[in-house]
Design a protein around this motif. Structure first.
Motif, PDB file in Angstrom:
ATOM      1  N   ARG A 234       0.834  -1.195   0.000  1.00 21.49           N
ATOM      2  CA  ARG A 234       0.000   0.000   0.000  1.00 21.49           C
ATOM      3  C   ARG A 234       0.873   1.251   0.000  1.00 21.49           C
ATOM      4  O   ARG A 234       2.023   1.217   0.440  1.00 21.49           O
ATOM      5  CB  ARG A 234      -0.943   0.011   1.210  1.00 21.49           C
ATOM      6  N   ASP A 235       0.314   2.369  -0.450  1.00 18.27           N
ATOM      7  CA  ASP A 235       1.064   3.622  -0.553  1.00 18.27           C
ATOM      8  C   ASP A 235       1.196   4.274   0.817  1.00 18.27           C
ATOM      9  O   ASP A 235       0.201   4.761   1.376  1.00 18.27           O
ATOM     10  CB  ASP A 235       0.353   4.570  -1.515  1.00 18.27           C
ATOM     11  N   PRO A 236       2.391   4.330   1.401  1.00 18.10           N
ATOM     12  CA  PRO A 236       2.532   4.931   2.729  1.00 18.10           C
ATOM     13  C   PRO A 236       2.260   6.426   2.736  1.00 18.10           C
ATOM     14  O   PRO A 236       1.882   6.990   3.769  1.00 18.10           O
ATOM     15  CB  PRO A 236       3.990   4.625   3.107  1.00 18.10           C
ATOM     16  N   ALA A 237       2.435   7.078   1.596  1.00 18.80           N
ATOM     17  CA  ALA A 237       2.201   8.519   1.532  1.00 18.80           C
ATOM     18  C   ALA A 237       0.722   8.861   1.629  1.00 18.80           C
ATOM     19  O   ALA A 237       0.369  10.023   1.879  1.00 18.80           O
ATOM     20  CB  ALA A 237       2.782   9.080   0.235  1.00 18.80           C
ATOM     21  N   ALA A 238      -0.140   7.876   1.426  1.00 18.76           N
ATOM     22  CA  ALA A 238      -1.578   8.125   1.479  1.00 18.76           C
ATOM     23  C   ALA A 238      -2.126   8.118   2.907  1.00 18.76           C
ATOM     24  O   ALA A 238      -3.289   8.470   3.127  1.00 18.76           O
ATOM     25  CB  ALA A 238      -2.321   7.087   0.649  1.00 18.76           C
ATOM     26  N   LEU A 239      -1.303   7.738   3.881  1.00 16.38           N
ATOM     27  CA  LEU A 239      -1.773   7.664   5.265  1.00 16.38           C
ATOM     28  C   LEU A 239      -2.181   9.041   5.775  1.00 16.38           C
ATOM     29  O   LEU A 239      -1.449  10.014   5.628  1.00 16.38           O
ATOM     30  CB  LEU A 239      -0.659   7.108   6.168  1.00 16.38           C
ATOM     31  N   ARG A 240      -3.350   9.103   6.399  1.00 17.92           N
ATOM     32  CA  ARG A 240      -3.820  10.321   7.050  1.00 17.92           C
ATOM     33  C   ARG A 240      -3.643  10.177   8.563  1.00 17.92           C
ATOM     34  O   ARG A 240      -3.852   9.090   9.116  1.00 17.92           O
ATOM     35  CB  ARG A 240      -5.292  10.576   6.734  1.00 17.92           C
ATOM     36  N   VAL A 241      -3.252  11.248   9.218  1.00 13.01           N
ATOM     37  CA  VAL A 241      -3.001  11.207  10.662  1.00 13.01           C
ATOM     38  C   VAL A 241      -3.605  12.448  11.310  1.00 13.01           C
ATOM     39  O   VAL A 241      -3.306  13.578  10.897  1.00 13.01           O
ATOM     40  CB  VAL A 241      -1.487  11.156  10.972  1.00 13.01           C
ATOM     41  N   GLN A 242      -4.447  12.242  12.316  1.00 13.27           N
ATOM     42  CA  GLN A 242      -5.007  13.340  13.094  1.00 13.27           C
ATOM     43  C   GLN A 242      -4.067  13.637  14.253  1.00 13.27           C
ATOM     44  O   GLN A 242      -4.018  12.884  15.226  1.00 13.27           O
ATOM     45  CB  GLN A 242      -6.404  12.983  13.594  1.00 13.27           C
ATOM     46  N   GLY A 243      -3.318  14.708  14.146  1.00 11.46           N
ATOM     47  CA  GLY A 243      -2.281  15.013  15.131  1.00 11.46           C
ATOM     48  C   GLY A 243      -2.677  16.127  16.074  1.00 11.46           C
ATOM     49  O   GLY A 243      -2.874  17.275  15.643  1.00 11.46           O
ATOM     50  N   PRO A 244      -2.819  15.840  17.370  1.00 10.73           N
ATOM     51  CA  PRO A 244      -3.142  16.899  18.328  1.00 10.73           C
ATOM     52  C   PRO A 244      -1.975  17.861  18.497  1.00 10.73           C
ATOM     53  O   PRO A 244      -0.824  17.447  18.612  1.00 10.73           O
ATOM     54  CB  PRO A 244      -3.420  16.132  19.619  1.00 10.73           C
ATOM     55  N   VAL A 245      -2.272  19.149  18.495  1.00 13.62           N
ATOM     56  CA  VAL A 245      -1.243  20.159  18.723  1.00 13.62           C
ATOM     57  C   VAL A 245      -1.100  20.340  20.234  1.00 13.62           C
ATOM     58  O   VAL A 245      -2.088  20.612  20.920  1.00 13.62           O
ATOM     59  CB  VAL A 245      -1.617  21.493  18.061  1.00 13.62           C
ATOM     60  N   PRO A 246       0.102  20.176  20.801  1.00 11.06           N
ATOM     61  CA  PRO A 246       0.268  20.338  22.251  1.00 11.06           C
ATOM     62  C   PRO A 246      -0.213  21.701  22.729  1.00 11.06           C
ATOM     63  O   PRO A 246       0.132  22.737  22.143  1.00 11.06           O
ATOM     64  CB  PRO A 246       1.779  20.174  22.445  1.00 11.06           C
ATOM     65  N   MET A 247      -0.978  21.686  23.789  1.00 12.68           N
ATOM     66  CA  MET A 247      -1.597  22.907  24.291  1.00 12.68           C
ATOM     67  C   MET A 247      -0.607  23.703  25.132  1.00 12.68           C
ATOM     68  O   MET A 247       0.110  23.138  25.966  1.00 12.68           O
ATOM     69  CB  MET A 247      -2.822  22.546  25.122  1.00 12.68           C
ATOM     70  N   VAL A 248      -0.591  25.011  24.939  1.00  9.61           N
ATOM     71  CA  VAL A 248       0.333  25.904  25.639  1.00  9.61           C
ATOM     72  C   VAL A 248      -0.475  26.991  26.333  1.00  9.61           C
ATOM     73  O   VAL A 248      -1.359  27.602  25.732  1.00  9.61           O
ATOM     74  CB  VAL A 248       1.341  26.542  24.663  1.00  9.61           C
ATOM     75  N   LYS A 249      -0.140  27.246  27.598  1.00 13.15           N
ATOM     76  CA  LYS A 249      -0.819  28.293  28.358  1.00 13.15           C
ATOM     77  C   LYS A 249      -0.028  29.590  28.317  1.00 13.15           C
ATOM     78  O   LYS A 249       1.193  29.601  28.204  1.00 13.15           O
ATOM     79  CB  LYS A 249      -1.030  27.854  29.808  1.00 13.15           C
ATOM     80  N   GLY A 250      -0.750  30.690  28.431  1.00 11.53           N
ATOM     81  CA  GLY A 250      -0.134  31.995  28.503  1.00 11.53           C
ATOM     82  C   GLY A 250       0.166  32.388  29.937  1.00 11.53           C
ATOM     83  O   GLY A 250      -0.013  31.604  30.873  1.00 11.53           O
ATOM     84  N   GLU A 251       0.596  33.630  30.107  1.00 10.79           N
ATOM     85  CA  GLU A 251       0.949  34.117  31.442  1.00 10.79           C
ATOM     86  C   GLU A 251      -0.250  34.147  32.384  1.00 10.79           C
ATOM     87  O   GLU A 251      -0.090  34.092  33.610  1.00 10.79           O
ATOM     88  CB  GLU A 251       1.545  35.529  31.330  1.00 10.79           C
ATOM     89  N   ASP A 252      -1.448  34.248  31.825  1.00  9.23           N
ATOM     90  CA  ASP A 252      -2.655  34.299  32.644  1.00  9.23           C
ATOM     91  C   ASP A 252      -3.160  32.920  33.058  1.00  9.23           C
ATOM     92  O   ASP A 252      -4.183  32.791  33.725  1.00  9.23           O
ATOM     93  CB  ASP A 252      -3.754  35.053  31.904  1.00  9.23           C
ATOM     94  N   GLY A 253      -2.447  31.861  32.654  1.00 13.87           N
ATOM     95  CA  GLY A 253      -2.839  30.514  33.012  1.00 13.87           C
ATOM     96  C   GLY A 253      -3.885  29.905  32.105  1.00 13.87           C
ATOM     97  O   GLY A 253      -4.264  28.747  32.305  1.00 13.87           O
ATOM     98  N   LYS A 254      -4.324  30.661  31.103  1.00 16.08           N
ATOM     99  CA  LYS A 254      -5.299  30.147  30.151  1.00 16.08           C
ATOM    100  C   LYS A 254      -4.584  29.648  28.898  1.00 16.08           C
ATOM    101  O   LYS A 254      -3.479  30.097  28.577  1.00 16.08           O
ATOM    102  CB  LYS A 254      -6.306  31.231  29.778  1.00 16.08           C
TER     103      LYS A 254
END
Length: 306
Positions: A234-254
């Protein structure tokens, strides 16, 4: 190629975020499409048992009595008021539906939406749902394997035949077929263990990593999947991946949207084709959704130079 990377937003079709008006979810979906969001993702529980403390990925987001509309039904309503945004589950507990019913429902939704459905599937974590459906919890892995393979057969064969430990049929017609060639794309969710890798190679089009997996570990697992696909012809380039972006907080804690999206290139480099963000981390309810969608699209395009 960052031009091919989709911005995928998880919408909480559960609990109190929608403000008690599930019809308002249609307005949220329209706002996502208007802002250029590429995918919207809903999640699944059919019923809930009382033991939400058994959820192993942190504090469960709702009490057991919280509202939780069925995702394919809600996506059908969303399909009727949108025309471009892709409609996804991440994940749907596929074995609870049964192969023939799931194949029919998904094919109908793909037709209604004009070929916009991505079906993310997994076994779930809660025994009570299997008990309520009269299914053997201890066979949940085999049920998932057989269910998705049978769906593929029903979507691509006329008539269809399939034989496995838990699903069997011959000379069976499922119409209409999905719009998308080869059937509705199946994104397999969960830890990349031996069985999940086999499911992806046999029946899958994409992978949804387990919650909490680091970007580095996701990249390692994506490489493993691609190699296994290549080994299977199978074509490995055809693989789809749902990648979570690591969450980052600001100075206000949000949680800070701009800082969070600065991590997008690393997630893409690890193999993500759809960058996943949970809307509820950044806005309190539907009224804030249009501004969030616009900001997310703008920040990501700036980070990726698009």
């Amino acid at each position: 190629m960052t031009d091919d990377v989709q911005l995928s937003i998880g919408l909480p079709n559960f609990g109190t975020w929608p403000g008690g008006d599930w019809r308002g979810f249609l307005d949220v979906a329209r706002a996502a499409e208007d802002a250029g969001i590429d995918r919207i993702v809903l999640v699944d529980h059919v019923v809930m048992g009382p033991h939400t403390d058994k959820y192993v990925w942190g504090r469960f987001p709702t009490p057991p009595e919280a509202e939780w509309p069925e995702p394919l039904t809600l996506l059908s309503a969303i399909a009727a008021v949108t025309s471009r945004v892709r409609l996804a589950t991440g994940i749907l507990i596929a074995p609870l539906r049964g192969a023939a019913l799931l194949a029919k429902t998904a094919a109908t939704l793909d037709q209604i939406s004009g070929g916009r459905l991505d079906l993310g599937v997994a076994v779930g974590w809660q025994r009570e749902e299997y008990d309520a459906a009269g299914l053997d919890w201890d066979r949940r892995g085999q049920l998932l394997t057989d269910t998705i393979a049978a769906c593929k057969a029903l979507w691509t064969q006329t008539p269809a035949a399939f034989k496995s430990e838990t699903v069997n049929f011959t000379d069976t017609y499922l119409m209409p077929k999905p719009v998308q060639p080869g059937g509705v794309p199946l994104w397999i969710g969960g830890t990349l263990n031996k069985r999940n890798l086999a499911r992806i190679v046999e029946s899958g089009d994409g992978w949804i990593p387990i919650m909490g997996l680091s970007t580095a570990d996701m990249g390692r697992d994506v490489a493993t999947i691609r190699q296994a696909l290549a080994d299977a012809g199978r074509d490995p380039a055809a693989l789809r991946v749902q990648g979570p972006v690591p969450m980052v907080k600001g100075e206000d804690g949000k949680f800070d949207l701009a800082r969070t999206l600065e991590g997008a290139p690393e997630v893409i480099a690890a193999g993500a084709t759809a960058l996943q963000l949970p809307i509820q981390a950044f806005c309190a309810g539907p009224a804030d959704a249009p501004a969030f969608f616009a900001d997310a699209r703008r920040h990501l395009d700036a980070v990726l130079g698009r």
